[in-house]
Design an enzyme around this catalytic site. Structure first.
Site, PDB file in Angstrom:
ATOM      1  N   THR A   1      72.211  92.822 -34.334  1.00 29.33           N
ATOM      2  CA  THR A   1      72.105  93.846 -33.527  1.00 29.33           C
ATOM      3  C   THR A   1      70.865  93.570 -32.599  1.00 29.33           C
ATOM      4  OG1 THR A   1      72.768  95.071 -35.562  1.00 29.33           O
ATOM      5  CG2 THR A   1      71.439  96.124 -33.845  1.00 29.33           C
TER       6      THR A   1
ATOM      7  N   ARG B   1      84.489 100.625 -41.212  1.00 27.29           N
ATOM      8  CA  ARG B   1      83.143 100.525 -41.784  1.00 27.29           C
ATOM      9  C   ARG B   1      82.149 100.674 -40.410  1.00 27.29           C
ATOM     10  NH1 ARG B   1      78.301  97.351 -40.247  1.00 27.29           N
ATOM     11  NH2 ARG B   1      77.092  97.059 -42.348  1.00 27.29           N
TER      12      ARG B   1
ATOM     13  N   GLY C   1      78.029 100.775 -39.781  1.00 30.05           N
ATOM     14  CA  GLY C   1      76.577 100.301 -40.350  1.00 30.05           C
ATOM     15  C   GLY C   1      75.337 101.232 -40.133  1.00 30.05           C
ATOM     16  N   ASP C   2      74.348 100.731 -40.270  1.00 27.48           N
ATOM     17  CA  ASP C   2      73.216 101.605 -40.043  1.00 27.48           C
ATOM     18  C   ASP C   2      72.641 101.801 -38.231  1.00 27.48           C
ATOM     19  OD1 ASP C   2      72.605  98.638 -39.686  1.00 27.48           O
ATOM     20  OD2 ASP C   2      70.579  99.255 -39.617  1.00 27.48           O
TER      21      ASP C   2
ATOM     22  N   THR D   1      67.521  95.513 -38.255  1.00 29.00           N
ATOM     23  CA  THR D   1      68.676  94.601 -38.260  1.00 29.00           C
ATOM     24  C   THR D   1      69.128  93.997 -39.609  1.00 29.00           C
ATOM     25  OG1 THR D   1      69.418  92.634 -37.045  1.00 29.00           O
ATOM     26  CG2 THR D   1      67.071  92.755 -37.611  1.00 29.00           C
ATOM     27  N   GLY D   2      70.113  93.550 -39.630  1.00 25.53           N
ATOM     28  CA  GLY D   2      70.676  92.918 -41.007  1.00 25.53           C
ATOM     29  C   GLY D   2      71.612  93.737 -41.658  1.00 25.53           C
TER      30      GLY D   2
ATOM     31  N   GLY E   1      73.277  96.575 -42.875  1.00 27.09           N
ATOM     32  CA  GLY E   1      73.100  98.015 -42.754  1.00 27.09           C
ATOM     33  C   GLY E   1      73.161  98.734 -43.890  1.00 27.09           C
TER      34      GLY E   1
HETATM   35  N1  ASP Z   1      72.760  96.024 -39.013  1.00 29.75           N
HETATM   36  C1  ASP Z   1      73.885  95.759 -38.458  1.00 29.75           C
HETATM   37  C2  ASP Z   1      74.918  96.362 -39.248  1.00 29.75           C
HETATM   38  O1  ASP Z   1      74.865  96.250 -40.580  1.00 29.75           O
HETATM   39  C3  ASP Z   1      74.176  94.458 -38.270  1.00 29.75           C
HETATM   40  C4  ASP Z   1      72.927  93.506 -37.908  1.00 29.75           C
HETATM   41  O2  ASP Z   1      71.915  94.119 -37.473  1.00 29.75           O
HETATM   42  O3  ASP Z   1      72.801  92.362 -38.221  1.00 29.75           O
HETATM   43  O4  ASP Z   1      75.995  96.675 -38.768  1.00 29.75           O
END
Ligand code: ASP
Length: 331
Positions: free
Chosen positions: A191, A219, A221-222, A242-243, A245
């Site tokens: 993200t 789905r 995410g966050d 990020t990561g 979610g």
């Molecule tokens: N946070 C994002 C999600 O879960 C993905 C990401 O930031 O890598 O959709």
């Protein structure tokens, strides 16, 4: 233990007056570190694509423009990049081949807007801003978000793009057994979250993504969730994530980081504590990468991640660089 010793070290450094050059003063557990120095304007954003995004955000900030304009313009850079596989129309699709986009934006007055599961629109961040400014709502998703965008003059764009469709087809062939159980790894998500402090001392943030590659259809995410992927409180600071979610939502990640700053933690300490909380809530950490980025009212910033590999871009009057975030691999 690690966390305790971190704070101890922080306090010792503070007591000795050892404060990184350019960083603002802190009051933490009653200890005043140094006279406050405000670093503004400044913009920070996640990952390497943050470098180009910051450059565009900087055009607004250096002209004394508002942080909200800077973050919108900044992340649009990444949304426009058709080589980017985790943000915008060039991003990876869900399991069934649909590129569904999530984004949110928040300004210094706590106004916010968000879109989720939006297909075929190049700049979800600008749709989020339109929702913020033109409706009594905060979040629109799916078909409703799409028709709102079309009503406001956004054009439909075809997705996935050719190369991504090809990649998805190969993924389907090679991963039949994973078809109903998506996996996340450290490469298939990235993200862009961006936080800016403008010349007037106002904070804003933006966050936009195509989400977890090959996620289950439906789905979200966050990233479009205010308080999870992004949170701004102009009195205190701003944070983004990020990561994975799901792990960020579980602890209301960005809100947690800002609240920790309110309690006196530096941006760095707040990100570290939020990561520690994520770790404490999960038994199996395999592939569970999360990174937090935070910026406070003085322009001091911090970042931390579960695993190695998270980096972020910083731009201010005297800084333009990509920095490797520290991480908590020893958990
Ligand atoms: N946070 C994002 C999600 O879960 C993905 C990401 O930031 O890598 O959709």
């Amino acid at each position: 233990m690690r966390r305790r010793s971190f704070f101890k070290l922080g306090l010792t450094a503070a007591a000795l007056g050892v404060v990184k050059p350019g960083k603002a003063a802190r009051v933490f557990e009653g200890v005043i570190t140094s006279p406050a120095e405000t670093m503004k304007p400044i913009v920070i954003s996640t990952w390497e694509h943050g470098l180009a995004a910051n450059d565009n955000a900087w055009k607004v900030l250096k002209a004394n423009g508002p942080a909200i304009d800077a973050v919108e313009l900044g992340v649009r850079t990444t949304e426009s990049d058709m080589k980017n596989r985790s943000v915008g129309i060039g991003g990876r699709p869900d399991r069934d081949g649909h590129v569904t986009l999530d984004a949110c934006i928040m300004d210094e007055k706590s106004n916010c807007g968000a879109v989720g599961y939006l297909e075929g629109i190049k700049h979800p961040i600008s749709v989020a801003r339109k929702i913020m400014e033109n409706t009594p709502h905060i979040m629109l998703v799916g078909d409703g978000a799409k028709s709102f965008a079309l009503d406001y003059g956004f054009k439909h764009v075809k997705s996935p793009i050719k190369e991504v469709k090809q990649e998805w087809k190969s993924w389907k062939k090679e991963n039949k057994e994973l078809f109903e159980k998506p996996v996340i790894n450290n490469e298939n998500h990235d993200t862009i979250g961006m936080l800016a402090l403008d010349a007037n001392g106002n904070l804003s943030g933006a966050c936009t993504t195509s989400g977890w590659g090959y996620k289950l259809p439906g789905r979200i995410g966050d990233s479009p969730i205010i308080g999870a992927g992004l949170f701004v409180d102009n009195e205190i600071g701003a944070a983004c994530a990020t990561g994975l979610g799901e792990a960020v939502i579980r602890i209301a990640g960005s809100h947690t980081v800002v609240e920790l700053m309110r309690q006196g933690r530096t941006p760095q300490q707040a990100c570290e504590e939020a990561v520690a909380r994520i770790i404490s809530k999960h038994k199996n950490m395999e592939g569970l990468q999360v990174g937090f980025l935070a910026l406070d009212k003085n322009g001091d910033y911090g970042a931390y991640s579960v695993f190695n590999g998270f980096n972020f871009a910083v731009k201010s009057n005297d800084q333009s660089e990509l920095i490797d975030a520290d991480n908590d691999r020893n958990w």
